[in-house]
Design a protein around this motif. Structure first.
Motif, PDB file in Angstrom:
ATOM      1  N   ARG A  21     -11.947  -6.708  -8.483  1.00  0.00           N
ATOM      2  CA  ARG A  21     -11.845  -7.953  -9.266  1.00  0.00           C
ATOM      3  C   ARG A  21     -11.587  -7.632 -10.739  1.00  0.00           C
ATOM      4  N   ARG A  22     -12.286  -6.623 -11.256  1.00  0.00           N
ATOM      5  CA  ARG A  22     -12.133  -6.238 -12.653  1.00  0.00           C
ATOM      6  C   ARG A  22     -10.712  -5.740 -12.911  1.00  0.00           C
ATOM      7  N   ASP A  23     -10.208  -4.885 -11.990  1.00  0.00           N
ATOM      8  CA  ASP A  23      -8.841  -4.372 -12.136  1.00  0.00           C
ATOM      9  C   ASP A  23      -7.831  -5.511 -12.093  1.00  0.00           C
ATOM     10  N   MET A  24      -8.046  -6.452 -11.165  1.00  0.00           N
ATOM     11  CA  MET A  24      -7.129  -7.575 -11.033  1.00  0.00           C
ATOM     12  C   MET A  24      -7.101  -8.388 -12.317  1.00  0.00           C
ATOM     13  N   TRP A  25      -8.254  -8.574 -12.917  1.00  0.00           N
ATOM     14  CA  TRP A  25      -8.357  -9.347 -14.153  1.00  0.00           C
ATOM     15  C   TRP A  25      -7.645  -8.630 -15.297  1.00  0.00           C
ATOM     16  N   LYS A  26      -7.820  -7.307 -15.378  1.00  0.00           N
ATOM     17  CA  LYS A  26      -7.194  -6.514 -16.436  1.00  0.00           C
ATOM     18  C   LYS A  26      -5.672  -6.524 -16.328  1.00  0.00           C
ATOM     19  N   GLN A  27      -5.185  -6.540 -15.076  1.00  0.00           N
ATOM     20  CA  GLN A  27      -3.735  -6.419 -14.862  1.00  0.00           C
ATOM     21  C   GLN A  27      -3.065  -7.765 -14.615  1.00  0.00           C
ATOM     22  N   ARG A  28      -3.778  -8.848 -14.875  1.00  0.00           N
ATOM     23  CA  ARG A  28      -3.277 -10.172 -14.486  1.00  0.00           C
ATOM     24  C   ARG A  28      -1.989 -10.572 -15.185  1.00  0.00           C
ATOM     25  N   LYS A  29      -1.686  -9.973 -16.350  1.00  0.00           N
ATOM     26  CA  LYS A  29      -0.480 -10.359 -17.086  1.00  0.00           C
ATOM     27  C   LYS A  29       0.775  -9.718 -16.510  1.00  0.00           C
ATOM     28  N   GLU A  30       0.641  -8.522 -15.966  1.00  0.00           N
ATOM     29  CA  GLU A  30       1.819  -7.826 -15.442  1.00  0.00           C
ATOM     30  C   GLU A  30       1.964  -7.932 -13.924  1.00  0.00           C
ATOM     31  N   PHE A  31       0.873  -8.212 -13.247  1.00  0.00           N
ATOM     32  CA  PHE A  31       0.921  -8.179 -11.781  1.00  0.00           C
ATOM     33  C   PHE A  31       0.336  -9.421 -11.138  1.00  0.00           C
ATOM     34  N   ARG A  32       0.764  -9.635  -9.907  1.00  0.00           N
ATOM     35  CA  ARG A  32       0.114 -10.666  -9.098  1.00  0.00           C
ATOM     36  C   ARG A  32      -0.468  -9.979  -7.879  1.00  0.00           C
ATOM     37  N   PHE A  33      -1.506 -10.563  -7.340  1.00  0.00           N
ATOM     38  CA  PHE A  33      -2.180  -9.947  -6.203  1.00  0.00           C
ATOM     39  C   PHE A  33      -2.157 -10.900  -5.017  1.00  0.00           C
ATOM     40  N   PHE A  34      -1.803 -10.350  -3.875  1.00  0.00           N
ATOM     41  CA  PHE A  34      -1.781 -11.152  -2.656  1.00  0.00           C
ATOM     42  C   PHE A  34      -2.567 -10.454  -1.569  1.00  0.00           C
ATOM     43  N   LYS A  35      -3.147 -11.255  -0.698  1.00  0.00           N
ATOM     44  CA  LYS A  35      -3.842 -10.700   0.455  1.00  0.00           C
ATOM     45  C   LYS A  35      -2.866 -10.636   1.607  1.00  0.00           C
ATOM     46  N   CYS A  36      -2.829  -9.517   2.284  1.00  0.00           N
ATOM     47  CA  CYS A  36      -1.977  -9.398   3.465  1.00  0.00           C
ATOM     48  C   CYS A  36      -2.487 -10.403   4.515  1.00  0.00           C
ATOM     49  N   PRO A  37      -1.555 -11.215   5.087  1.00  0.00           N
ATOM     50  CA  PRO A  37      -2.012 -12.217   6.056  1.00  0.00           C
ATOM     51  C   PRO A  37      -2.557 -11.608   7.343  1.00  0.00           C
ATOM     52  N   SER A  38      -2.199 -10.380   7.604  1.00  0.00           N
ATOM     53  CA  SER A  38      -2.673  -9.805   8.862  1.00  0.00           C
ATOM     54  C   SER A  38      -3.887  -8.889   8.708  1.00  0.00           C
ATOM     55  N   CYS A  39      -3.872  -7.957   7.736  1.00  0.00           N
ATOM     56  CA  CYS A  39      -5.025  -7.040   7.637  1.00  0.00           C
ATOM     57  C   CYS A  39      -5.927  -7.341   6.446  1.00  0.00           C
ATOM     58  N   LYS A  40      -5.570  -8.330   5.630  1.00  0.00           N
ATOM     59  CA  LYS A  40      -6.403  -8.794   4.504  1.00  0.00           C
ATOM     60  C   LYS A  40      -6.541  -7.798   3.358  1.00  0.00           C
ATOM     61  N   SER A  41      -5.749  -6.718   3.369  1.00  0.00           N
ATOM     62  CA  SER A  41      -5.852  -5.814   2.223  1.00  0.00           C
ATOM     63  C   SER A  41      -5.112  -6.444   1.037  1.00  0.00           C
ATOM     64  N   VAL A  42      -5.559  -6.092  -0.165  1.00  0.00           N
ATOM     65  CA  VAL A  42      -5.001  -6.700  -1.370  1.00  0.00           C
ATOM     66  C   VAL A  42      -3.781  -5.907  -1.820  1.00  0.00           C
ATOM     67  N   LEU A  43      -2.676  -6.622  -2.069  1.00  0.00           N
ATOM     68  CA  LEU A  43      -1.429  -5.975  -2.477  1.00  0.00           C
ATOM     69  C   LEU A  43      -1.064  -6.410  -3.888  1.00  0.00           C
ATOM     70  N   ARG A  44      -0.598  -5.453  -4.671  1.00  0.00           N
ATOM     71  CA  ARG A  44      -0.242  -5.741  -6.056  1.00  0.00           C
ATOM     72  C   ARG A  44       1.274  -5.754  -6.208  1.00  0.00           C
ATOM     73  N   VAL A  45       1.803  -6.814  -6.791  1.00  0.00           N
ATOM     74  CA  VAL A  45       3.250  -6.879  -7.024  1.00  0.00           C
ATOM     75  C   VAL A  45       3.506  -7.276  -8.479  1.00  0.00           C
ATOM     76  N   PRO A  46       4.644  -6.789  -9.050  1.00  0.00           N
ATOM     77  CA  PRO A  46       4.955  -7.149 -10.430  1.00  0.00           C
ATOM     78  C   PRO A  46       5.200  -8.649 -10.571  1.00  0.00           C
ATOM     79  N   LYS A  47       4.833  -9.179 -11.684  1.00  0.00           N
ATOM     80  CA  LYS A  47       4.928 -10.622 -11.924  1.00  0.00           C
ATOM     81  C   LYS A  47       6.345 -11.010 -12.366  1.00  0.00           C
ATOM     82  N   GLY A  48       6.710 -12.246 -12.120  1.00  0.00           N
ATOM     83  CA  GLY A  48       7.955 -12.804 -12.642  1.00  0.00           C
ATOM     84  C   GLY A  48       9.221 -12.314 -11.976  1.00  0.00           C
ATOM     85  N   LYS A  49       9.177 -11.960 -10.702  1.00  0.00           N
ATOM     86  CA  LYS A  49      10.375 -11.477  -9.998  1.00  0.00           C
ATOM     87  C   LYS A  49      10.949 -12.566  -9.096  1.00  0.00           C
TER      88      LYS A  49
END
Ligand code: ZN
Length: 134
Positions: free
Chosen positions: A88-116
């Motif tokens: 959660r802390r990492d997600m908050w720190k990186q919130r300006k450059e990245f977006r985070f999604f949960k995989c619909p099948s295994c629920k792991s958190v994936l990080r993708v660059p923002k604004g694409k």
């Protein structure tokens, strides 16, 4: 006195992380109970004393294996909570450059660059692909 105590503790399990945690929580609840109105005060007080008793029961226990298993379970649980907060802390720190999604099948958190725009995301863990707007 010290020797007597050492003799008493011989062959007993002793203090571990779980007992420490139980003691802290029950002492905290004990303090909180003082500010409650009756009859909640009495009920919470008794519950806290019983919980504290459980911590002492564990410390003086002679069943090492069972106590070790409980403690290991507790440590795993605590680590999971720590990991989740770390994420959660990492997600908050990186919130300006990245977006985070949960995989619909295994629920792991994936990080993708923002604004694409709308992109196809492939889960690193299980290979599931899904589309999201970033
Ligand atoms: Zn996945």
């Amino acid at each position: 006195m010290k020797q007597k105590f050492a003799k008493f503790m011989y062959g007993r399990y002793g203090l571990d992380e779980l007992s420490k945690f139980i003691s802290y929580v029950s002492l905290l609840v004990l303090v909180v109970s003082m500010f409650l109105p009756q009859p909640a005060k009495m009920i919470v007080f008794i519950a806290a004393v019983l919980t504290l008793g459980n911590a002492y029961f564990r410390i003086f226990s002679k069943n090492f294996e069972k106590r070790r298993t409980e403690n290991a379970k507790f440590l795993r649980f605590r680590q999971r909570i720590k990991d989740r907060f770390g994420l959660r802390r990492d997600m908050w720190k990186q919130r300006k450059e990245f977006r985070f999604f949960k995989c619909p099948s295994c629920k792991s958190v994936l990080r993708v660059p923002k604004g694409k725009g709308r992109i196809r995301i492939v889960c690193k863990k299980c290979g599931t692909a899904f589309e999201k707007k970033t």
